[in-house]
Write a protein that holds these residues in place. Sequence first.
Motif, short mmCIF file in Angstrom:
data_model
loop_
_atom_site.label_atom_id
_atom_site.label_comp_id
_atom_site.label_asym_id
_atom_site.label_seq_id
_atom_site.Cartn_x
_atom_site.Cartn_y
_atom_site.Cartn_z
N CYS A 1 0.84 -1.20 0.00
CA CYS A 1 0.00 0.00 0.00
C CYS A 1 0.88 1.25 0.00
O CYS A 1 1.85 1.33 0.75
CB CYS A 1 -0.90 -0.03 1.24
N HIS B 1 0.34 4.07 1.20
CA HIS B 1 0.24 4.87 2.42
C HIS B 1 1.32 4.45 3.40
O HIS B 1 2.35 5.11 3.53
CB HIS B 1 -1.18 4.77 3.00
N LEU B 2 1.15 3.33 4.08
CA LEU B 2 2.18 2.90 5.05
C LEU B 2 2.65 1.46 4.81
O LEU B 2 3.21 0.84 5.71
CB LEU B 2 1.66 3.05 6.49
N GLY B 3 2.40 0.96 3.60
CA GLY B 3 3.03 -0.31 3.22
C GLY B 3 2.28 -1.59 3.55
O GLY B 3 2.85 -2.68 3.43
N ALA B 4 1.01 -1.52 3.90
CA ALA B 4 0.27 -2.75 4.22
C ALA B 4 0.28 -3.72 3.03
O ALA B 4 0.30 -3.28 1.88
CB ALA B 4 -1.19 -2.40 4.57
N CYS C 1 -7.60 -1.03 1.39
CA CYS C 1 -6.51 -1.45 2.29
C CYS C 1 -7.04 -1.70 3.71
O CYS C 1 -7.88 -0.96 4.22
CB CYS C 1 -5.43 -0.37 2.32
N TRP D 1 -5.42 -1.52 6.54
CA TRP D 1 -4.88 -0.74 7.64
C TRP D 1 -5.62 0.57 7.86
O TRP D 1 -6.00 0.90 8.97
CB TRP D 1 -3.37 -0.48 7.43
N HIS D 2 -5.81 1.37 6.79
CA HIS D 2 -6.49 2.65 6.97
C HIS D 2 -7.53 2.94 5.90
O HIS D 2 -7.95 4.06 5.71
CB HIS D 2 -5.48 3.81 6.99
N GLY D 3 -7.88 1.90 5.10
CA GLY D 3 -9.02 2.04 4.19
C GLY D 3 -8.76 2.76 2.88
O GLY D 3 -9.72 3.11 2.19
N LEU D 4 -7.50 2.96 2.50
CA LEU D 4 -7.24 3.61 1.20
C LEU D 4 -7.81 2.73 0.09
O LEU D 4 -7.66 1.52 0.11
CB LEU D 4 -5.72 3.79 1.01
S1 FES Z 1 -1.27 1.35 4.88
FE1 FES Z 1 -2.85 1.17 3.46
S2 FES Z 1 -4.21 2.75 4.00
FE2 FES Z 1 -2.59 2.95 5.40
#
Ligand code: FES
Length: 272
Positions: free
Chosen positions: A40, A42-45, A59, A61-64
Motif C-alpha cells: 500500500c 500509504h504505510l506499506g500494508a 486497504c 490498515w487505513h481504508g485507502l
Molecule cells: S497502509 Fe494502506 S491505507 Fe494505510
Amino acid sequence: MLAASSEITSAKPFGRHVAGQELVAWRTPDGELRVGPGACPHLGAPLCDAAVDSGALVCRWHGLSLGDKPTAGWKRYPAHDDGVLAWVRLDHVGGEVPLAEPVLPERPPRAEAISAVATVLGRCEPEDVVFNRLDPWHGAWFHPYSFAELRVLDAGEEEFLVEVTFRLAKNVGVPVLARFSCPEPRTVVMHIVEGEGVGSVVETHATPIAPGRTAVIEATIAHSPRPGFAYARRVAGAVRPAMRWAAKRLWRDDIAYAERRFALRKDGRWPG
Ligand code: FES
Ligand SMILES: [Fe+2]
C-alpha cells in the motif's frame, strides 16, 4: 506469467512476487484482470490482505481505495488474461522490449478443450527449468512411470520432435509424436502433433520469483477428436484435478533436476 486465470477472482486479492516485486492481482466485477504493486502506498500494508469492493482494493490498515484512478506512489501494471493464464508486464525489470500482448503458442479452440494449470515452486532460476524441459532424453529414464520408448527424431535449433509412449498403466501406453519449441525465453511448449490427443498443448512457463526462486506454471490444454472426449469436457471439473496431479508428479522430479543444476551452477561446478 503470473498465475492461472482461475486463481484470480473478484472475491479476494491474489499475492505473488515476480522478479523480486511484490504484486497483487484481483478482478473487477465484470471479470477484468487487474495487477498492481503489492504494498500500500500509504504505510506499506500488504494489499493481498485488502478487501475487494466494486473492483477496487480497500486497504485493511487505513481504508485507502486503490483502483483504476491513479494514486500517488502506486500505479497498476499492464495485465493480460488469455483465458487460461494471467500475465503481468513489468517494464522496469528484465530489460526486455515490451510487447502489447504476451507471445502465445497455438492452442486448441477453447470450446473443444479442457485446461488445467499446475504450479510448482523451486530453488533455481528460469534457465534451469527451461534446460530441463529442453532435455528430451531424460523423459524415459527419469519418469519411467509416465514415458517409455522415447526417441528424439529431429533436434533442430528452433524445435525438436520426440516420439514417445505415454504410460497409462503398467502395460498400456499410447504412442504420440510431440514437438517442443521455445516461443520466448521463459516458456517451453509441447504440441502433440500425432497420436492420441493430437492438438493438445502443454505450456511450461518459468516465472522468476526472486533470485534463486522460480515458479513453474504449467498449463495443459488437452484436446482430442475422440467422441469420449466430449463427455470428458462435460465433467471437466472432475478431470482437472487428475490432470494437475499428473503434471505435479512429473514436476516433483523435474524440479529436483532443475534445483540440482542451479546448485552446481551457483558453486561453479557446472561442467558446461
Ligand atoms: S497502509 Fe494502506 S491505507 Fe494505510
Ligand atoms: Fe521431465
